[in-house]
Motif scaffolding. Structure first.
Motif, short mmCIF file in Angstrom:
data_model
loop_
_atom_site.label_atom_id
_atom_site.label_comp_id
_atom_site.label_asym_id
_atom_site.label_seq_id
_atom_site.Cartn_x
_atom_site.Cartn_y
_atom_site.Cartn_z
N UNK A 63 10.20 -10.99 -1.50
CA UNK A 63 9.09 -10.22 -2.05
C UNK A 63 7.99 -9.91 -1.06
N UNK A 64 8.20 -10.21 0.23
CA UNK A 64 7.17 -9.94 1.23
C UNK A 64 7.74 -9.10 2.38
N UNK A 65 6.85 -8.38 3.05
CA UNK A 65 7.25 -7.59 4.21
C UNK A 65 7.23 -8.50 5.44
N UNK A 117 -8.49 0.21 8.77
CA UNK A 117 -8.56 0.34 7.30
C UNK A 117 -7.19 0.52 6.67
N UNK A 118 -6.41 1.46 7.23
CA UNK A 118 -5.09 1.76 6.67
C UNK A 118 -4.04 1.64 7.78
N UNK A 119 -2.89 1.09 7.41
CA UNK A 119 -1.81 0.91 8.38
C UNK A 119 -0.52 1.50 7.81
N UNK A 120 0.20 2.22 8.67
CA UNK A 120 1.53 2.73 8.32
C UNK A 120 2.49 2.40 9.45
N UNK A 179 -0.62 -4.88 2.50
CA UNK A 179 -0.97 -3.64 1.81
C UNK A 179 -0.69 -2.39 2.64
N UNK A 180 0.12 -2.52 3.70
CA UNK A 180 0.40 -1.36 4.54
C UNK A 180 1.57 -0.55 3.99
#
Length: 324
Positions: A16-18, A36-39, A59-60
Motif C-alpha cells: 500500500x505504499x510507494x 510543493x508538488x512532486x511528479x 502524496x506525489x
C-alpha cells in the motif's frame, strides 16, 4: 514549486505504499522536503526483487513508462516503437514543471536529455550517479547524455552534479559527493588489533560488476599463504548461489559468510569491527561502500574506477607508479 523527476529507477507499490531502491529513496526524501508538488516519470513495474524502502512523502504523482531496453531484438523493437509516445509524455510534463530533475545515466534519462533541449528557460538539475570520467569505456547511451547535458549550447539553465573532479568540464558540471552520515553519528573509532586475525567485509550487490567472486579468490589466496583473514558478504544478487558453491568447493566455511540483505545497523557494526572493506567494481559512481568504510576506520581495498582515486586522495602520478 512543481518538481519533476525523470529516472530509470523503478518505483512500485508495495504493501500500500510507494517504494523504490532504498539508497535512492533516502536521497529523494531530502529533495522532496523543499518543494510543493512532486511528479515522478519512471518505470512502475519490476521483475525480481528490490531492496525497497517507502518514501517519507506519499502524496506525489507518478507517470509510469515502460523501461527502455535493448538486450534482445524483440524487446529493442518494442522499446523503439514506444519512444515517440514517451518523448511526448516527457515534453508534456516538462511544460507543466517548474524544475526538471534528471537522474542519470539511463535510457529514459537519455531521452529526457534530448527532450529538455526544447525547454531552455526551465530550471534543471541532473544527478549523474554513474562514472563521469571522460576517458572511461561506457555504453554509447551514457556517453551521449553526458555530452548533451554538458554542452552549453544545447543545454541551458542546468546544474549537473557529477561525482569526482574531472578536467576540461563545461560550466554546467559541478563536482559533487553524497553525504553518508550526519555529524551527530560521529563516534570514537574501534581499536583494531593489526596483528591478526583480520576481518574484512564486502557490501554491495552480488552481481558481475561488483566482482564478489574475484574477492573470494583473494581471500582463498591469502588463506593459502597463511594469512588469517575472514570476510562477511552483505548483499544479494545473481551470483550469490555460485558464491555458496565456491565456498563449499574451497572449504572456506569458517572464513567466508554470506548474510544477504540486512538492516543497515548490522552493516554499520560490521564496518566498526572490520579491518578491511573490499570493493573491486568494474564501474562505479560514488561507491558508498568506500565512504562508509572510511567513516568507521575500516581500510578500503578498491579498484581505481570512477572517482574512487579522488575519494582516497590518490593523485594521477601515484596511480601511474602503481600501474608500472
Amino acid at each position: 514549486m512543481k518538481f519533476l523527476v525523470i529516472t530509470d529507477a523503478h518505483l512500485i507499490q508495495q504493501d500500500g505504499k510507494k517504494v523504490a531502491y532504498a539508497p535512492y529513496v533516502k536521497e529523494m526524501d531530502l529533495w522532496m522536503r523543499h518543494v510543493d508538488e512532486v511528479t515522478f516519470i519512471c518505470p512502475d513495474t519490476i521483475k525480481g526483487t528490490l531492496l525497497a524502502q517507502a518514501f517519507q512523502r506519499q502524496d506525489f504523482k507518478q507517470i509510469g513508462l515502460r523501461r527502455l531496453e535493448f538486450h534482445t531484438f524483440w524487446i529493442a523493437l518494442i522499446s523503439i516503437l514506444t519512444v515517440p509516445y514517451q518523448f511526448f509524455v516527457l515534453c508534456f510534463a516538462f511544460a507543466k514543471a517548474d524544475h526538471i530533475h534528471l537522474r542519470c545515466p539511463g535510457n529514459l534519462a537519455l531521452l529526457a536529455s534530448i527532450a529538455q533541449i526544447l525547454f531552455p528557460s526551465k530550471k534543471k538539475t541532473a544527478k549523474y550517479a554513474g562514472n563521469f570520467d571522460p576517458n572511461a569505456a561506457q555504453p554509447i547511451a551514457y556517453r551521449w547524455q553526458k555530452r548533451i547535458l554538458s554542452n552549453t549550447f544545447l543545454t541551458k539553465n542546468i546544474d549537473i552534479l557529477a561525482y569526482g573532479k574531472w578536467p576540461d568540464q563545461s560550466e554546467n558540471v559541478m563536482s559533487f559527493f553524497t553525504a553518508t552520515y550526519r555529524r551527530n553519528q560521529i563516534t570514537a573509532l574501534s581499536i583494531r588489533d593489526w596483528n591478526g586475525p583480520f576481518k574484512s567485509v564486502f557490501v554491495g550487490a552480488m552481481g558481475a560488476n561488483k566482482r564478489p567472486l574475484e574477492i573470494l579468490e583473494i581471500i582463498k589466496s591469502l588463506t593459502k599463504d597463511g594469512i588469517d583473514i575472514s570476510i562477511d558478504y552483505y548483499g544479494d544478487g545473481p551470483l550469490k548461489n555460485e558464491m555458496a558453491v565456491k565456498i563449499d568447493e574451497y572449504n572456506l566455511h569458517d572464513k567466508v559468510r554470506l548474510h544477504g540483505n540486512v538492516d543497515n545497523s548490522i552493516v554499520t557494526e560490521a564496518y566498526k569491527n572490520a579491518h578491511f572493506s573490499f570493493l573491486l567494481s568494474k564501474s562505479e559512481g560514488w561507491p558508498k561502500a568506500v565512504a562508509e568504510a572510511m567513516f568507521w576506520g575500516c581500510v578500503p581495498v578498491a579498484s581505481a574506477v570512477s572517482c574512487v582515486p579522488w575519494m582516497l586522495g590518490c593523485t594521477n602520478k601515484q596511480l601511474q607508479r602503481e600501474e608500472a
